[in-house]
Design a protein around this motif. Structure first.
Motif, PDB file in Angstrom:
ATOM      1  N   GLY A  20     -28.992 -40.229 -21.030  1.00  0.00           N
ATOM      2  CA  GLY A  20     -27.956 -41.462 -21.139  1.00  0.00           C
ATOM      3  C   GLY A  20     -27.292 -42.120 -19.648  1.00  0.00           C
ATOM      4  O   GLY A  20     -27.008 -43.388 -19.206  1.00  0.00           O
ATOM      5  N   ASP A  21     -28.040 -41.814 -18.933  1.00  0.00           N
ATOM      6  CA  ASP A  21     -27.567 -41.467 -17.119  1.00  0.00           C
ATOM      7  C   ASP A  21     -28.932 -42.317 -16.541  1.00  0.00           C
ATOM      8  O   ASP A  21     -28.999 -40.576 -15.834  1.00  0.00           O
ATOM      9  CB  ASP A  21     -26.249 -40.879 -17.205  1.00  0.00           C
ATOM     10  CG  ASP A  21     -25.869 -41.105 -15.463  1.00  0.00           C
ATOM     11  OD1 ASP A  21     -26.023 -41.910 -14.819  1.00  0.00           O
ATOM     12  OD2 ASP A  21     -24.870 -40.511 -14.990  1.00  0.00           O
ATOM     13  N   PRO A  22     -29.800 -43.023 -15.813  1.00  0.00           N
ATOM     14  CA  PRO A  22     -30.640 -42.819 -15.700  1.00  0.00           C
ATOM     15  C   PRO A  22     -30.213 -42.123 -13.844  1.00  0.00           C
ATOM     16  O   PRO A  22     -31.170 -41.707 -13.467  1.00  0.00           O
ATOM     17  CB  PRO A  22     -31.240 -44.314 -15.396  1.00  0.00           C
ATOM     18  CG  PRO A  22     -30.633 -44.711 -16.747  1.00  0.00           C
ATOM     19  CD  PRO A  22     -29.237 -43.901 -16.642  1.00  0.00           C
ATOM     20  N   ARG A  23     -29.641 -43.025 -13.468  1.00  0.00           N
ATOM     21  CA  ARG A  23     -29.509 -42.101 -11.944  1.00  0.00           C
ATOM     22  C   ARG A  23     -29.071 -40.540 -12.100  1.00  0.00           C
ATOM     23  O   ARG A  23     -29.799 -40.149 -10.682  1.00  0.00           O
ATOM     24  CB  ARG A  23     -27.954 -43.134 -11.360  1.00  0.00           C
ATOM     25  CG  ARG A  23     -27.631 -42.669 -10.129  1.00  0.00           C
ATOM     26  CD  ARG A  23     -26.362 -43.739  -9.778  1.00  0.00           C
ATOM     27  NE  ARG A  23     -25.037 -43.546 -10.115  1.00  0.00           N
ATOM     28  CZ  ARG A  23     -24.213 -43.230  -9.662  1.00  0.00           C
ATOM     29  NH1 ARG A  23     -24.012 -42.888  -8.738  1.00  0.00           N
ATOM     30  NH2 ARG A  23     -23.190 -42.822  -9.907  1.00  0.00           N
ATOM     31  N   LEU A  24     -28.559 -40.064 -13.107  1.00  0.00           N
ATOM     32  CA  LEU A  24     -27.978 -38.835 -13.063  1.00  0.00           C
ATOM     33  C   LEU A  24     -29.940 -38.057 -13.317  1.00  0.00           C
ATOM     34  O   LEU A  24     -30.096 -36.890 -12.515  1.00  0.00           O
ATOM     35  CB  LEU A  24     -27.376 -38.320 -14.237  1.00  0.00           C
ATOM     36  CG  LEU A  24     -27.049 -36.811 -14.559  1.00  0.00           C
ATOM     37  CD1 LEU A  24     -26.941 -35.803 -13.034  1.00  0.00           C
ATOM     38  CD2 LEU A  24     -26.536 -36.387 -15.634  1.00  0.00           C
ATOM     39  N   ALA A  25     -30.882 -38.796 -14.777  1.00  0.00           N
ATOM     40  CA  ALA A  25     -31.787 -37.827 -14.238  1.00  0.00           C
ATOM     41  C   ALA A  25     -32.896 -38.191 -13.065  1.00  0.00           C
ATOM     42  O   ALA A  25     -33.505 -37.126 -13.263  1.00  0.00           O
ATOM     43  CB  ALA A  25     -32.873 -38.910 -15.327  1.00  0.00           C
ATOM     44  N   ILE A  26     -31.908 -38.969 -12.961  1.00  0.00           N
ATOM     45  CA  ILE A  26     -33.943 -39.855 -11.153  1.00  0.00           C
ATOM     46  C   ILE A  26     -33.080 -38.685  -9.546  1.00  0.00           C
ATOM     47  O   ILE A  26     -33.991 -37.648  -9.749  1.00  0.00           O
ATOM     48  CB  ILE A  26     -32.998 -40.534 -10.262  1.00  0.00           C
ATOM     49  CG1 ILE A  26     -33.822 -41.847 -11.623  1.00  0.00           C
ATOM     50  CG2 ILE A  26     -33.228 -41.021  -9.047  1.00  0.00           C
ATOM     51  CD1 ILE A  26     -33.234 -43.016 -11.195  1.00  0.00           C
ATOM     52  N   ALA A  27     -31.605 -38.288  -9.998  1.00  0.00           N
ATOM     53  CA  ALA A  27     -31.582 -37.040  -9.084  1.00  0.00           C
ATOM     54  C   ALA A  27     -32.076 -35.580  -9.925  1.00  0.00           C
ATOM     55  O   ALA A  27     -32.673 -34.977  -8.546  1.00  0.00           O
ATOM     56  CB  ALA A  27     -29.705 -37.023  -8.731  1.00  0.00           C
ATOM     57  N   MET A  28     -31.578 -35.470 -10.862  1.00  0.00           N
ATOM     58  CA  MET A  28     -32.325 -34.394 -11.226  1.00  0.00           C
ATOM     59  C   MET A  28     -34.175 -34.279 -11.130  1.00  0.00           C
ATOM     60  O   MET A  28     -34.237 -32.971 -10.518  1.00  0.00           O
ATOM     61  CB  MET A  28     -32.289 -33.896 -12.783  1.00  0.00           C
ATOM     62  CG  MET A  28     -31.127 -33.106 -13.149  1.00  0.00           C
ATOM     63  SD  MET A  28     -30.367 -33.404 -14.822  1.00  0.00           S
ATOM     64  CE  MET A  28     -31.905 -32.242 -15.529  1.00  0.00           C
ATOM     65  N   ALA A  29     -34.238 -35.497 -11.169  1.00  0.00           N
ATOM     66  CA  ALA A  29     -35.832 -34.745 -11.033  1.00  0.00           C
ATOM     67  C   ALA A  29     -36.348 -34.674  -9.241  1.00  0.00           C
ATOM     68  O   ALA A  29     -37.148 -34.496  -8.928  1.00  0.00           O
ATOM     69  CB  ALA A  29     -37.182 -36.432 -10.939  1.00  0.00           C
ATOM     70  N   ALA A  30     -35.423 -36.192  -8.086  1.00  0.00           N
ATOM     71  CA  ALA A  30     -35.313 -35.300  -7.263  1.00  0.00           C
ATOM     72  C   ALA A  30     -35.091 -33.206  -6.870  1.00  0.00           C
ATOM     73  O   ALA A  30     -35.894 -33.598  -6.071  1.00  0.00           O
ATOM     74  CB  ALA A  30     -34.177 -36.092  -5.906  1.00  0.00           C
ATOM     75  N   ALA A  31     -34.265 -33.163  -7.673  1.00  0.00           N
ATOM     76  CA  ALA A  31     -33.645 -31.934  -7.026  1.00  0.00           C
ATOM     77  C   ALA A  31     -34.663 -30.945  -7.587  1.00  0.00           C
ATOM     78  O   ALA A  31     -35.086 -29.992  -7.017  1.00  0.00           O
ATOM     79  CB  ALA A  31     -32.689 -31.650  -7.735  1.00  0.00           C
ATOM     80  N   ALA A  32     -35.597 -31.435  -8.765  1.00  0.00           N
ATOM     81  CA  ALA A  32     -36.850 -30.964  -8.837  1.00  0.00           C
ATOM     82  C   ALA A  32     -37.880 -30.799  -8.026  1.00  0.00           C
ATOM     83  O   ALA A  32     -38.697 -29.769  -7.499  1.00  0.00           O
ATOM     84  CB  ALA A  32     -37.049 -31.170 -10.371  1.00  0.00           C
ATOM     85  N   GLY A  33     -38.073 -31.745  -7.510  1.00  0.00           N
ATOM     86  CA  GLY A  33     -39.047 -31.584  -6.918  1.00  0.00           C
ATOM     87  C   GLY A  33     -38.831 -31.350  -4.978  1.00  0.00           C
ATOM     88  O   GLY A  33     -39.994 -30.249  -4.759  1.00  0.00           O
ATOM     89  N   PHE A  34     -38.118 -31.273  -4.966  1.00  0.00           N
ATOM     90  CA  PHE A  34     -36.902 -30.686  -3.291  1.00  0.00           C
ATOM     91  C   PHE A  34     -37.114 -29.075  -3.824  1.00  0.00           C
ATOM     92  O   PHE A  34     -37.748 -28.553  -2.294  1.00  0.00           O
ATOM     93  CB  PHE A  34     -36.315 -31.327  -2.799  1.00  0.00           C
ATOM     94  CG  PHE A  34     -36.366 -32.542  -2.155  1.00  0.00           C
ATOM     95  CD1 PHE A  34     -37.075 -33.262  -1.105  1.00  0.00           C
ATOM     96  CD2 PHE A  34     -35.816 -34.104  -2.730  1.00  0.00           C
ATOM     97  CE1 PHE A  34     -37.418 -33.877  -0.771  1.00  0.00           C
ATOM     98  CE2 PHE A  34     -36.217 -35.044  -1.872  1.00  0.00           C
ATOM     99  CZ  PHE A  34     -36.413 -34.868  -1.145  1.00  0.00           C
TER     100      PHE A  34
END
Length: 756
Positions: free
Chosen positions: A417-431
Motif C-alpha cells: 500500500g505504500d509505493p515509496r516504501l516498496a521503492i526504498a526496499m528495492a533500492a536497499a535490496a540492490g545496494f
C-alpha cells in the motif's frame, strides 16, 4: 531515495557492545577455566552451552582480569544479521586497543553496495597481518547471528587469520563453522556445558555472595547436584535463600532439573522485592537495554537510574554494560520470565512502554532502535511511516541490509500500500546485494502507484525512480526493457535541481554505453555531469564523470574527455586517499579513461600503470562488466610494452568473468575481438614448474576440484552451499597461490602439482 553516498558519516554505535560487560568484584573466580582460555594457542576457541551457564561472565572476567593479550570484545544481537553492520562492529571492537588499526577496512564498510567479502574482509586481514602483535577477538552471543553470508565471511576470515590473532566465540550451540575439521587438526579449544558446570567449591562462593549467608558443604553439594551446576539456577536459588530463617531447609526443596525453574524462582524473587522495585522490574523487562533516562520516559516515572543501581547492587540478574553503570540489561533467561509475566498481566501496558521507548530512541537520533521498538509494540503503521521517511539515512550509512531486514518485518499489506516504501526496499535490496529481490519489489511499487502518491525524496516522479532502479539493477537479458524505462525516467525527471535528474541520466547513459551507443550516452552523461554539483555525493559525481569520460574516449572526443578527467581527478584522488580500494566503484572508469587516453597518445608505460590501477579498483568494485572491459584495455596496454604473457593473463581473466558473470553485450564483444587478435588458444597465464609457495586450504581445494566440471561459479556455490561472492573470494586466493589468472590454467597447474 536519493543518491547513495560513497563514504557515510559515522553512525552512533552502541559502545557497550564493544566492551566486556562489567562483572561484580565478588564474582566467583574460576581459575581452571581461565587457564584454558589463556593457554589456548589455537586460532579458535568456542564456549558453547545453553543459556544461563555463565559463558559471558567467564569471558568477561578473563578479558578484564586474566588475559595476557589485548582483548577486543563484541556482544552480538539480533540486529547484527546484516553483514555490513556485523563487520562494522567487529572492526570497531578491534580498534578499541588500537584506534589506527584497520581504518581502511572500516571505511570500506561505509561504502554502500560493496559486499564485505570483496574489499573489507581481505583488507582487514591484510591490516591485521601488517600490524603484527598478538590480540584476541571475543564474539559473544554468536548464536543470534543467522545470516549465512556472515557465517561464510567469518569462515573466510578464520581461514586466512593472521598468526597473532585468536578468536573466541561464545554461543548457545555450535557456530556454523568447520568445527569438525578444526578439531581434527588440533586448531580448536572447546569449553562446553560440562566444563562450565559449577563445582561445589565454586557454587559455595556464588551462593554465599548472592544469598549473603553460607551453607554447609553437604547442602551446597546437594544444591549443585539438583541444579547440575547450572549457574543461573544456583544464582536464583541463592536469591530465594536471602533473608530466610532456614536457608538450609529452603535449599533442600529447590529443584534444578526442570528448566522452567526460572519462572518459579523468578516469581519467588519478585515476591521478595519492595512494590516499587517489583513493578519496575516487570515493566522494564520489555526493554532490551536500559538506562535511567530511557526508563523514566518509557515507564512514565522518575528516579529510574537509582532503581537500576539498587537492583544491580542486589545481584538481581542485571548486567552492567559499561563501567559508568549508565546502561544495563537483564539476564536473558530472567528477562524472558519477567516478560511472560507482564504479557499475562499487563499486555496493554507492555505495548505502551515500547511505544514511548520508540519515541525516546527517535528523539535521540536512533531510527533503527525506534523502528524495532515500534515493531515489537505491534505499531506496524508507525514503523512503516518512519522507515519510508528514513531510507536515505540507512542507505547513506551503508546500512541497506538493516533497512531491508526491518522492512521485511512489516505486514505485506503495508508494503503493497505504500509505493515509496516498496521503492526504498528495492533500492536497499540492490545496494545490499539482494539483486534477486529488486524486480519483485518494483513490481509491487508499480502496481500500487497512484497519481496522488508522493515521489521519493529527491525525485519528481515515483515512476522515474522505479524505471531508474530497473535500469541500474536489471540483468543484461532485460536491457531492452531497461532502456525503454530509463528513457521514460529521463523524460519525467526534468528538474535539474533534484538528484533524480542526474541519477536517471546516469543510469540510462551507462546502459546505452553497455550497448555501444556512446554518442547518445555522452549527451545524457554530459547533462548529468553539468548538474552533478556540490549537492550530490562525491561517489555519484565521480561515477558520472567516469562514465562520461569513457563514452567521450570511445567516440574520439579526446580533448573533452581530458577536460572531464582533469576536473574530476582531485576529487578522485581525495576519495581514494580516504577509502582506498573501496573507492573502486566511483573511480575505476575515470582511471581507465585516463589510461586509454595515455595509450592513444603513445605513452604506453603511463597507460599500463593507470590501467593496472584501474583494474585493481574495478576488482574491488566487483562489477563484472566494468572489470572485464578494463582488463581488455589493460591487455592492449601490456601488449604495447611487450608484455605478451601479461596481456594474455589479463585477457584470460576477462574471459573468466564473461563466462561466470553477466556482462554488457559491448563488453562481451570486446573480449571476443581481443581473443581473436591474440588468439584464444594462446590465452594462457600459468607459471610453470616449481612447487606451491603456500599450501591450499581445504576450501580452496574443494573449489579447485569443483572447477573441473562444467559448473559456473554460481552453480559451484550452490553445490558447496556457499554464496557466489564467497566462491569468488576463495577462487581469487586459489589463483594467486597457483600463479594463474583463469580456470583452465588453474586446472592444468593443479594437475601438474598432483592436487587434482
Amino acid at each position: 531515495m536519493g543518491a547513495a553516498k560513497g563514504s557515510a558519516p559515522d553512525q552512533p554505535l552502541l559502545a557497550a557492545k564493544v566492551r566486556p560487560p562489567w562483572t561484580r568484584p565478588t564474582a566467583v573466580n574460576r581459575p581452571r577455566l581461565l587457564a584454558r582460555l589463556s593457554d589456548a594457542a589455537v586460532p579458535l576457541t568456542i564456549v558453547v552451552a545453553p543459556a544461563g551457564w555463565g559463558k559471558t561472565t567467564l569471558l568477561a572476567q578473563w578479558a578484564t582480569n586474566a588475559a595476557t593479550e589485548p582483548v577486543a570484545w563484541l556482544t552480538l544481537d539480533e540486529a547484527d544479521n546484516d553483514p555490513v553492520r556485523f563487520w562494522i562492529y567487529l572492526v570497531t571492537a578491534l580498534q578499541d586497543d588500537d584506534p589506527h588499526l584497520a581504518v581502511s577496512a572500516l571505511t570500506a564498510l561505509r561504502v554502500p553496495g560493496l559486499d564485505p567479502l570483496d574489499v573489507a574482509v581481505p583488507t582487514l586481514i591484510n591490516d591485521l597481518t601488517a600490524a603484527g602483535g598478538h590480540r584476541v577477538l571475543v564474539l559473544d552471543d554468536y548464536h543470534l547471528v543467522t545470516d549465512r553470508r556472515i557465517h561464510e565471511a567469518v569462515e573466510f576470515f578464520l581461514t586466512y587469520l593472521p598468526s597473532g590473532l585468536r578468536v573466541v566465540i561464545a554461543a548457545r550451540f555450535d557456530p556454523q563453522l568447520p568445527i569438525a575439521r578444526l578439531r581434527a587438526r588440533g586448531q580448536l579449544v572447546e569449553i562446553r556445558q560440562v566444563d562450565l558446570a559449577f563445582t561445589p567449591p565454586e557454587a559455595a562462593g556464588l551462593v554465599t555472595d548472592v544469598a549473603e549467608d553460607a551453607l554447609d558443604p553437604p547442602h551446597i553439594s546437594g544444591l549443585v547436584e539438583r541444579t547440575e551446576g547450572w549457574a543461573a539456577g544456583l544464582h536464583l536459588a541463592a536469591l530465594t535463600l536471602r533473608g530466610t530463617a532456614d536457608p538450609a531447609g529452603r535449599a533442600e526443596v529447590i529443584r534444578g532439573d526442570d528448566r522452567h525453574v526460572m519462572d518459579y524462582l523468578g516469581h519467588e524473587v519478585l515476591a521478595a522485592l519492595p512494590d516499587d522495585q517489583r513493578r519496575f522490574v516487570l515493566r522494564s523487562s520489555v526493554l532490551d537495554r536500559l538506562c535511567g533516562a530511557l526508563c523514566d520516559v518509557a515507564l512514565e516515572r522518575d528516579g529510574s537510574g537509582r532503581v537500576l543501581a539498587a537492583l544491580e547492587r542486589a545481584g538481581l540478574f542485571l548486567v552492567a554494560l559499561d563501567e559508568q553503570r549508565e546502561w544495563y540489561r537483564y539476564h536473558r533467561l530472567f528477562r524472558d520470565a519477567m516478560r511472560r509475566e507482564l504479557t499475562r498481566t499487563e499486555a496493554d501496558d507492555e505495548r505502551a512502554i515500547l511505544e514511548r521507548a520508540a519515541g525516546w530512541w527517535q528523539d535521540h537520533g536512533d531510527v533503527e532502535a525506534a523502528v524495532r521498538h515500534l515493531l515489537a509494540a505491534g505499531r506496524q503503521g508507525r514503523a512503516a511511516e518512519l522507515l519510508a521517511a528514513s531510507d536515505d539515512e540507512f542507505l547513506n550509512s551503508g546500512e541497506a541490509g538493516t533497512y531491508l531486514q526491518l522492512a521485511d518485518e512489516l505486514d505485506d499489506a503495508l508494503v503493497h500500500g505504500d509505493p515509496r516504501l516498496a521503492i526504498a526496499m528495492a533500492a536497499a535490496a540492490g545496494f545490499s546485494g539482494r539483486i534477486d529481490r529488486v524486480a519483485g519489489l518494483l513490481d509491487v511499487a508499480e502496481a500500487s502507484l497512484t497519481a496522488d502518491d508522493r515521489p521519493p525524496h529527491g525525485w519528481s516522479s515515483a515512476r522515474a525512480a522505479i524505471a531508474t532502479l530497473r535500469a541500474t539493477f536489471g540483468r543484461p537479458a532485460e536491457l531492452a526493457d531497461a532502456v525503454d524505462g530509463a528513457r521514460i525516467a529521463v523524460d519525467l525527471e526534468v528538474d535539474p535541481d533534484l538528484d533524480g535528474y542526474v541519477i536517471s541520466r546516469l543510469a540510462l547513459g551507462v546502459v546505452l554505453a553497455g550497448l555501444d551507443q556512446h554518442h547518445e550516452a555522452s549527451v545524457l552523461l554530459d547533462e548529468a555531469w553539468r548538474r552533478a554539483g556540490v549537492d550530490l555525493p562525491v561517489f555519484t559525481r565521480l561515477l558520472v564523470a567516469g562514465a562520461l569520460a569513457t563514452s567521450l574516449v570511445a567516440i574520439g572526443r579526446r580533448d573533452d574527455a581530458r577536460m572531464v578527467i582533469d576536473a574530476s581527478s582531485p576529487a578522485a584522488d581525495h576519495l581514494e586517499a580516504a577509502v582506498g580500494r573501496a573507492a573502486g566503484g566511483a573511480v575505476a572508469m575515470l582511471r581507465a579513461a585516463a589510461g586509454r587516453l595515455a595509450h592513444q597518445a603513445g605513452d604506453v608505460e603511463t597507460a599500463r600503470s593507470l590501467l593496472e590501477h584501474a583494474t585493481d579498483m574495478a576488482r574491488a568494485a566487483a562489477h563484472p562488466s566494468l572489470t572485464a572491459g578494463i582488463l581488455v584495455t589493460l591487455a592492449d596496454a601490456r601488449l604495447a610494452v611487450g608484455d605478451r604473457s601479461g596481456a594474455r593473463a589479463a585477457l584470460a581473466e576477462a574471459r573468466e568473468i564473461a563466462d561466470n558473470d553477466t556482462v554488457f553485450p559491448a563488453t562481451l564483444r570486446r573480449v571476443e575481438v581481443a581473443e581473436q587478435r591474440l588468439g584464444r588458444g594462446a590465452v594462457r597465464a600459468a607459471r610453470r614448474g616449481g612447487a606451491l609457495v603456500e599450501e591450499l586450504t581445504d576450501r580452496e581445494l574443494s573449489v579447485l576440484r569443483a572447477l573441473q566440471g562444467p559448473l559456473s561459479q554460481r552453480e559451484i556455490g550452490r553445490e558447496l552451499f556457499l554464496s557466489v561472492n564467497t566462491v569468488k573470494g576463495y577462487t581469487r586466493s586459489l589463483y594467486r597461490k597457483l600463479g594463474v589468472a583463469a580456470r583452465a590454467d588453474a586446472l592444468r597447474r593443479g594437475r601438474e602439482l598432483g592436487l587434482i
